[in-house]
Design a protein around this motif. Structure first.
Motif, PDB file in Angstrom:
ATOM      1  N   VAL A  23      15.754  65.376  21.707  1.00  0.00           N
ATOM      2  CA  VAL A  23      16.617  66.210  21.397  1.00  0.00           C
ATOM      3  C   VAL A  23      16.247  66.296  19.794  1.00  0.00           C
ATOM      4  CG1 VAL A  23      19.008  66.241  20.310  1.00  0.00           C
ATOM      5  CG2 VAL A  23      18.769  65.627  22.566  1.00  0.00           C
ATOM      6  N   GLU A  39      23.934  71.765  17.112  1.00  0.00           N
ATOM      7  CA  GLU A  39      22.981  71.141  18.155  1.00  0.00           C
ATOM      8  C   GLU A  39      23.434  69.560  18.097  1.00  0.00           C
ATOM      9  OE1 GLU A  39      19.277  71.543  15.899  1.00  0.00           O
ATOM     10  OE2 GLU A  39      19.358  73.712  16.675  1.00  0.00           O
ATOM     11  N   ALA A  43      23.986  68.461  22.166  1.00  0.00           N
ATOM     12  CA  ALA A  43      23.335  67.148  22.667  1.00  0.00           C
ATOM     13  C   ALA A  43      24.044  66.137  23.233  1.00  0.00           C
ATOM     14  CB  ALA A  43      22.235  66.583  21.863  1.00  0.00           C
ATOM     15  N   ALA A 107      20.014  68.407  27.553  1.00  0.00           N
ATOM     16  CA  ALA A 107      20.377  68.207  26.142  1.00  0.00           C
ATOM     17  C   ALA A 107      19.330  69.067  25.371  1.00  0.00           C
ATOM     18  CB  ALA A 107      20.135  66.673  25.842  1.00  0.00           C
ATOM     19  N   ALA A 108      17.934  68.965  25.533  1.00  0.00           N
ATOM     20  CA  ALA A 108      17.065  69.944  25.041  1.00  0.00           C
ATOM     21  C   ALA A 108      17.349  71.300  24.971  1.00  0.00           C
ATOM     22  CB  ALA A 108      15.689  69.806  25.626  1.00  0.00           C
ATOM     23  N   VAL A 111      20.515  72.064  22.941  1.00  0.00           N
ATOM     24  CA  VAL A 111      20.179  72.013  21.366  1.00  0.00           C
ATOM     25  C   VAL A 111      19.580  73.282  21.153  1.00  0.00           C
ATOM     26  CG1 VAL A 111      18.708  71.016  19.910  1.00  0.00           C
ATOM     27  CG2 VAL A 111      20.084  69.544  21.258  1.00  0.00           C
TER      28      VAL A 111
END
Length: 137
Positions: A23, A39, A43, A107-108, A111
């Motif tokens: 992240v 972000e 995440a 999550a990536a 973000v």
């Protein structure tokens, strides 16, 4: 049937270092103060969706200590941690490997999407994360 085994504190920290570090890498690929807040929420939502051993690893224990000097130094810690995390899960909880990969990549992606869509720099970093997660044990 393979029985799942509990992770040690060190193994949980490896999973957490990989996930939180991924992240951080995506967030830093296209930095911005306003983006950072969005972000962070994005995440945390993806991590909250985890279950089982992965959720336990990501929500318990200390936060990982990531280097702060350079992006290359951070990558040199995070990308190997992602590969080690997959290896740990293959050994101790094979059914959780897919969950870990999905949570980290979600999550990536969240973000990257959180502030004006995915930038080219973020897309490159997500592919590096995906490659680290795909490495064989």
């Amino acid at each position: 049937m393979i029985m799942e085994q509990r992770l040690t504190a060190e193994e949980r920290l490896t999973l957490k270092t990989g996930a939180f570090g991924a992240v951080f890498l995506v967030s830093n690929a296209d930095p911005g103060m306003l983006a950072l807040v969005r972000e962070s929420f994005a995440a945390s939502g993806a991590m909250a969706d985890a279950s089982g051993i992965v959720k336990e690893a990501l929500t318990t224990g200390p936060l990982p200590k990531l280097p702060r000097d350079s992006a290359l130094e951070i990558e040199s810690v995070v990308l190997p941690a992602l590969t080690r995390a997959v290896t740990i899960l293959r050994t101790k909880a094979p059914s959780e490997v897919g969950t870990y990969r999905e949570v980290v990549l979600a999550a990536a992606d969240r973000v990257a999407q959180a502030h004006h869509g995915v930038s080219p720099e973020e897309a490159v970093m997500i592919e590096r994360i995906r490659a680290a997660l795909a490495q064989p044990a």
